[in-house]
Design an enzyme around this catalytic site. Sequence first.
Site, PDB file in Angstrom:
ATOM      1  N   LYS A 128      -5.562  -2.667  -1.232  1.00  0.00           N
ATOM      2  CA  LYS A 128      -4.133  -2.977  -1.199  1.00  0.00           C
ATOM      3  C   LYS A 128      -3.388  -1.675  -0.944  1.00  0.00           C
ATOM      4  CE  LYS A 128      -1.764  -6.841  -1.659  1.00  0.00           C
ATOM      5  NZ  LYS A 128      -2.196  -8.154  -1.138  1.00  0.00           N
ATOM      6  N   GLY A 142       0.060  -7.730   6.481  1.00  0.00           N
ATOM      7  CA  GLY A 142       1.381  -7.714   5.867  1.00  0.00           C
ATOM      8  C   GLY A 142       1.335  -8.248   4.445  1.00  0.00           C
ATOM      9  N   ASP A 143       2.364  -7.961   3.702  1.00  0.00           N
ATOM     10  CA  ASP A 143       2.526  -8.472   2.341  1.00  0.00           C
ATOM     11  C   ASP A 143       4.012  -8.455   2.049  1.00  0.00           C
ATOM     12  OD1 ASP A 143       2.336  -8.101  -0.895  1.00  0.00           O
ATOM     13  OD2 ASP A 143       0.508  -9.034  -0.158  1.00  0.00           O
TER      14      ASP A 143
END
Length: 445
Positions: free
Chosen positions: A127, A166-167
Amino acid sequence: MMHEHLTSIYNELQTKYSYQKEYLQSVYEFFESISEVIEEDPRIIETNIIRNIVEPDRIITFKVPWEDDKGARHVNTGYRVQFNQALGPYKGGIRFTPKVNESILKFLGFEQTFKNSLTGIPLGGAKGGADFDPKHKSDQEILRFCRSYMMELHKFLGPNMDIPAGDLGVSQKTVGYMFGMYKRLTQRHEGVFTGKGTKYGGSLARTEATGYGIIYMVLAALKTYFNTDLKDKVVIISGSGNVALHTGYKAQAMGAKVVAMSSVDGVIHHETGIDVSYLEYIKDNNLSIKDYTLRYPSAIFAENPKRIWEINCDIALPCATENELDLEEAKKLVDNGIMLLAEGANMPTTLDATHYFLDNNILFIPGKACNAGGVSVSGLEMQQNALHTYWDFDTVDQKLQTIMNRIFEDMYETARSYGDDKNLVKGANILSFKRVYQAMLEQGL
């Protein structure tokens, strides 16, 4: 009761990382579920492999200098937590939000490792992100920030090394900006990002994947436990971002009645059914969710986003952010007769609330299983990139349904084999742990 070996490791982590509350919470929730596995296999203690698993392989931290449209210079902090690559290359999103810090990214990387394990796709967990707020920034400011961010991060990426997506706060356009800079720096067009635009290697159904996957998981659970489906079920969904919106669209398509959604500004309760497309218009035009009542005066607006959990429903889908639903809200949902809660966000339910749902026999589907649709279609995007091919929407959607159904079935069977077929938290954690553990053991990691 947590096994003494796990308690010892957790106490060590608590001493070392006392300030990383989100990370510690995710580890504790995981440890609660896997004690029985420790009893089965003495090698787990002999190799001290769990202490290895809970520590990320590396944390990359760097400054991101950038210039705004007025020429003023700013510096943010960029991160990439490469947590575990036992099953495959690192895979996980990038988020841009002022709330980004090491604890949140470690928790997300830890969860991503086991989420990716559940999909059956050979991917590790990671992450990343930056404490940059894209809200109220121009396209050019976001472009300049992305270019500066990638100047450092590109060194650690590659289709067989680490593949971001993406996040929160990172749209498809933002992914495009980062991918473009990656290509300028490396002279390579390769599948190093997922969630790309479909004109240059992205997959159809990627935008919808997480939301659709949540509903496919809910449908599998309803069929297995209640012999029913979503037709005429009353649903509430927290959030109004990409995940929440596509969860709402798919729930309605499956016959559910979505009566409430929310944002940081508050809650909209529309008893006759939310107009999800209008909420999407509100989001895309940076309006307040309160403006929904201008078009639909019969809808009720409440300023506190937590008021959503007071609304009567059959199914609750928290799709906003971590720890948005606590014990008091869990009690309200149970008192109102909820039958199922499925986590659409990462760890949106506090530990106390999770325990309360399980203790009160409420079917609870954990986020690492329920919101795995996004990374599943990211895996399918990687396959298309590797094959230099392109699948139509229905093909990708069908593959997504198959993956989500398989995750549910494997999680359910694991829970059942450990004597509690309604404890899907235990089922998901044990199943995903065994896959990562076995891979590490066989590779001498």
